[in-house]
Design a protein around this motif. Structure first.
Motif, PDB file in Angstrom:
ATOM      1  N   ILE A  85       0.877  -1.173   0.000  1.00  0.00           N
ATOM      2  CA  ILE A  85       0.000   0.000   0.000  1.00  0.00           C
ATOM      3  C   ILE A  85       0.909   1.215   0.000  1.00  0.00           C
ATOM      4  O   ILE A  85       1.845   1.292   0.796  1.00  0.00           O
ATOM      5  CB  ILE A  85      -0.892   0.003   1.270  1.00  0.00           C
ATOM      6  N   THR A 125       1.535   5.244   0.521  1.00  0.00           N
ATOM      7  CA  THR A 125       0.930   6.436   1.119  1.00  0.00           C
ATOM      8  C   THR A 125       1.950   7.554   1.164  1.00  0.00           C
ATOM      9  O   THR A 125       3.145   7.293   1.163  1.00  0.00           O
ATOM     10  CB  THR A 125       0.373   6.125   2.534  1.00  0.00           C
ATOM     11  N   ALA A 136      -3.307  -0.327  -2.901  1.00  0.00           N
ATOM     12  CA  ALA A 136      -4.011   0.940  -2.707  1.00  0.00           C
ATOM     13  C   ALA A 136      -2.998   2.081  -2.700  1.00  0.00           C
ATOM     14  O   ALA A 136      -1.824   1.873  -2.384  1.00  0.00           O
ATOM     15  CB  ALA A 136      -4.781   0.920  -1.392  1.00  0.00           C
ATOM     16  N   THR A 147      -2.690   6.165  -1.336  1.00  0.00           N
ATOM     17  CA  THR A 147      -3.343   7.303  -0.667  1.00  0.00           C
ATOM     18  C   THR A 147      -2.358   8.462  -0.596  1.00  0.00           C
ATOM     19  O   THR A 147      -1.149   8.266  -0.721  1.00  0.00           O
ATOM     20  CB  THR A 147      -3.774   6.952   0.782  1.00  0.00           C
ATOM     21  N   GLY A 172      -7.562   6.431   5.186  1.00  0.00           N
ATOM     22  CA  GLY A 172      -7.464   5.739   3.894  1.00  0.00           C
ATOM     23  C   GLY A 172      -6.539   4.531   3.985  1.00  0.00           C
ATOM     24  O   GLY A 172      -6.831   3.469   3.443  1.00  0.00           O
ATOM     25  N   ALA A 219      -7.573   0.569   3.642  1.00  0.00           N
ATOM     26  CA  ALA A 219      -6.914  -0.346   2.706  1.00  0.00           C
ATOM     27  C   ALA A 219      -6.344  -1.556   3.443  1.00  0.00           C
ATOM     28  O   ALA A 219      -6.446  -2.683   2.973  1.00  0.00           O
ATOM     29  CB  ALA A 219      -5.806   0.399   1.953  1.00  0.00           C
ATOM     30  N   GLN A 244      -9.136  -3.824   4.376  1.00  0.00           N
ATOM     31  CA  GLN A 244      -9.704  -4.466   3.188  1.00  0.00           C
ATOM     32  C   GLN A 244      -8.868  -5.686   2.776  1.00  0.00           C
ATOM     33  O   GLN A 244      -9.383  -6.697   2.349  1.00  0.00           O
ATOM     34  CB  GLN A 244      -9.737  -3.434   2.062  1.00  0.00           C
ATOM     35  N   HIS A 245      -7.539  -5.538   2.926  1.00  0.00           N
ATOM     36  CA  HIS A 245      -6.667  -6.601   2.425  1.00  0.00           C
ATOM     37  C   HIS A 245      -6.155  -7.524   3.522  1.00  0.00           C
ATOM     38  O   HIS A 245      -5.612  -8.573   3.242  1.00  0.00           O
ATOM     39  CB  HIS A 245      -5.488  -5.983   1.656  1.00  0.00           C
TER      40      HIS A 245
END
Ligand code: SF4
Length: 371
Positions: free
Chosen positions: A19, A21, A40, A42, A49, A53, A56-57
């Motif tokens: 992810i 960021t 993701a 962000t 955010g 993410a 979610q994962h």
């Protein structure tokens, strides 16, 4: 930007689940174009955010205590403590102020409370970070806050004192060599915070520093480094430099080489200048050819590696306090996680402090026996 994209590529090949960021995430499409498989992306400050993410994962583990502390993506025994956001400077190679705005210091009571919660949760080392740690509190005119019911000013010295009372290691990053930094060196000499300063000098030629619009005056830097060492002889000084900034002549580069010779810094990173989209430095005349930037970087690093190696050799025979990161690997006060070297020895549990007598050193790391 290239380095950040490379780092994302490395993380993808090592881990597969990434992810992104931060600033780069705010630049629409840049990351996704190069690395379409990131989970993701962000922008900066987007804790919600990132957490969304992550959840979610990865299934969210329920832990009522750490849930209160918020997001913490480091091993359990060290943590980054962000004390402010944004920056009042306008270094010409940097776009952080245009993306994150001017300095906004977090209230000292809030920072101290977060630090205390982290230490209670088992954190043994607090890494103080910001864009300019030495400017902490300037934006709020060093407003008085409260730590443990006592009035305390929002400024670096008071923050260091408060953090020093928690019993964990406290390591300072991104400190500029302003005169008031001298006041925190005695806290290092007294063992209240780690004798470690991460000071991004970037160059030593007054002409180039002016073109870079760097804070703090160039002439006084060596004097300051000598003073810090006279107060706290064990201090480790880490810095970063740029070679090949637009307009850098061989004479400017010689001044930089002269500086590292005299400053005898412990840890140094060096980058060949690469333009950042939107940075003011892109408009400066006399760009330095790529091969010259690289060649200067090589010359610089070659000499600095010798200096760093000698500094590590001087530790042979000494016994150092080491924080264990994993069995057989730890760090002394001179080693920040991720960026500096390590101490290798046998045994130890993560988060434990051990004493290690140093037998051997190479360019980056120390090797020794546990007492
Ligand atoms: S490089 Fe300069 S402008 Fe950018 S964050 Fe650091 S001090 Fe601020």
């Amino acid at each position: 930007m290239e380095e950040s994209l490379d780092a994302i590529g490395e993380a993808l090949s090592e881990n597969g689940k990434v992810i992104v960021t931060g600033c780069l995430g705010a630049k629409e499409g840049v990351v996704a174009k190069v690395h379409p498989s990131v989970l993701a992306i962000t922008g900066p400050h987007d804790t919600a955010g990132v957490m969304q993410a992550v959840h979610q994962h990865l299934p969210k583990p329920h832990d009522p205590y750490t849930d209160l502390i918020g997001v913490k993506l480091t091993p359990p025994h060290y943590a980054y403590l962000k004390i402010s956001e944004g920056c009042n400077h306008r270094c010409t190679f940097c776009i952080i102020p245009s993306m994150r705005g001017d300095l906004v210091s977090r209230p000292i009571g809030e920072v101290a409370q977060e630090a205390e919660n982290l230490v209670k949760a088992g954190v043994r080392e607090l890494l103080v970070v910001s864009q300019d740690t030495s400017a902490y509190g300037v934006d709020v005119k060093y407003r008085t806050g409260f730590v443990g019911g006592k009035p305390v000013k929002t400024r670096m010295l008071d923050l260091c004192r408060a953090l020093g009372d928690l019993g964990a290691w406290v390591r300072l990053h991104y400190v500029y060599p302003y005169p008031h930094v001298d006041d925190i060196i005695p806290l290092m000499a007294q063992g209240r915070i780690l004798p470690y300063l991460d000071v991004p000098f970037q160059h030593a030629s007054p002409r180039i520093l002016k073109l870079m619009k760097r804070p703090a005056s160039a002439e006084k830097v060596l004097e300051r480094v000598r003073k810090w060492r006279s107060i706290c002889p064990d201090i480790t000084i880490r810095s970063t430099f740029i070679t090949g900034f637009p307009g850098e002549t061989e004479e400017d580069f010689s001044q930089l080489m002269q500086f590292i010779e005299e400053a005898q810094l412990d840890r140094v990173g060096c980058f060949a200048y690469s333009p950042v989209q939107g940075a003011a430095a892109n408009g400066l005349p006399d760009p330095v050819p790529e091969d010259v930037k690289e060649e200067r970087k090589q010359r610089f690093m070659l000499r600095q590696q010798e200096i760093s190696r000698n500094k590590l050799q001087a530790k042979i025979g000494k016994t150092l306090k080491v924080l264990v990161d994993e069995p057989g690997v730890g760090r002394s006060s001179a080693d920040a996680p991720e960026i500096d070297g390590v101490v290798r020895f046998k045994g130890g549990k993560p988060g434990e402090f051990v004493s290690v007598t140093i037998d051997r050193a190479d360019e980056h790391d120390l090797y020794g026996r546990r007492l």
